[in-house]
Enzyme design. Sequence first.
Site, mmCIF file in Angstrom:
data_model
loop_
_atom_site.group_PDB
_atom_site.id
_atom_site.type_symbol
_atom_site.label_atom_id
_atom_site.label_comp_id
_atom_site.label_asym_id
_atom_site.label_seq_id
_atom_site.Cartn_x
_atom_site.Cartn_y
_atom_site.Cartn_z
ATOM 1 N N ASN A 95 0.851 -1.302 0.101
ATOM 2 C CA ASN A 95 -0.167 -0.090 0.193
ATOM 3 C C ASN A 95 0.851 1.269 0.002
ATOM 4 O OD1 ASN A 95 0.733 -0.520 2.724
ATOM 5 N ND2 ASN A 95 -1.177 0.306 3.539
ATOM 6 N N ASP A 306 3.681 -5.375 11.491
ATOM 7 C CA ASP A 306 2.687 -4.441 11.221
ATOM 8 C C ASP A 306 3.171 -3.115 11.210
ATOM 9 O OD1 ASP A 306 0.731 -3.283 9.706
ATOM 10 O OD2 ASP A 306 -0.952 -3.718 10.961
#
Length: 424
Positions: A95, A306
């Site tokens: 992303n 993450d």
Amino acid sequence: MKLLIKNGRIIDPTQNIDLKGDLLIENGKIVGFDKNIEINDAIKIIEAKGLWVLPGLVDIHVHLRDPGEEWKEDIESGTKAALYGGVLRLACMPNTNPPNDSPEVTSYIVKKSKEKGYVKVYPIACITKGQKGEEITEFGRLKEAGAVGVSDDGKWVQNSEIMKRALFYAKHFDLAVISHCEDQNLSQGGQINEGIYSAKLGLKGKPPSAEVIAVIRDLILAKEAQKSVHLAHLSTKEVIPFLKWAKDEGIPFTAETCPHYFTLTEKEVDNYNTLAKVNPPLRTEEDVQAIKEALKEGLIDIISTDHAPHSSLEKEIEFELASPGMIGLQLLLPLSLNLVRDGYLTPLQLAKYLITNPSKVIRIEPPCFKKEAPAEIIIIDPEEEYILTEDFIKSKSKNTPFLNKKLKGRVKKVILNDNIITLD
Ligand code: DOR
């Protein structure tokens, strides 16, 4: 050059090794380990009494923000943070801006990582073009360019038919499929966990059902495609019975959580603390407990960060406008060590969750201490306490609720091939 690491706790999850002893390296390659190695011509000796000696960690869920958002992080700064966190291989999420949905972006990441990276980088490409959930990307060409997996991380592939095709297609190319499990129809507009704090703060909540429904759908599709799905950053106790069910059914899947989901609760967002805004959101004490139990049982057996850097521009604003995410590369080890301290995992199990299991997902040979393997070694002090200051953080972004908090467990040295790097 010969290097002898003496008296360390040598842990190699690829060989089920956990012993006190010595590790010998010659010309950047592992020679062997034993309880006691005596040689006269070791050019360098590192005393590792009280320290753990492990292969480098493998983090398969990192946002490097490069290309396109380099004010938050770039390949150089992100991989430097990784090095300091003991992560010597990482997979980076697509992303970016533009998103990694073309071989050109994948090649850019591969090339820049070789030039500027402190550690090895494996790109994950998008499942769908522009992460819009509509049109599948060209998996074959992405793989050729260097992608090891596909994901629309940040978003779930809402259309089940497209996800089903993606699984079949990825099976053909032997690419990992990583799912960001969140049914956006249920979570849209949500800021934090749906519950007491969303009521108290007057913020829209994201219900656990958004994650559970996504997990169930993905498991059903993985069964039909007979292709493993990797369930990223699981956060809620509600998914656990379904993981058990999937194991019993023999459905191919792997499950991951992140340190913040077994360490922090939704309480952190009190007073509208944007540093604790993350997606999926921090949940309740019961969720934290259940995630730890699931790790203990091996239902979840991968821990990744993450790592989601955001600058103060995206964080020091109204809660609803703030971007979700927290950095994690330099927190992975100290926070995960709590699982050992609290008796949930043995050191060897933890090493599996941080090295071998994530490597399997992206189909790489994990770093190890087998004879002739290239030296990719971290030496850690599991007991050292220190404060996580801004200076200590090597990421460009400092967004973590642990800022200025005490941590325990620190990477002291990294040995990468011929290089001995002391991390002070
Ligand atoms: O909190 C998050 N931040 N969760 C995600 O899934 C994406 C990530 C990001 O890219 O900032």
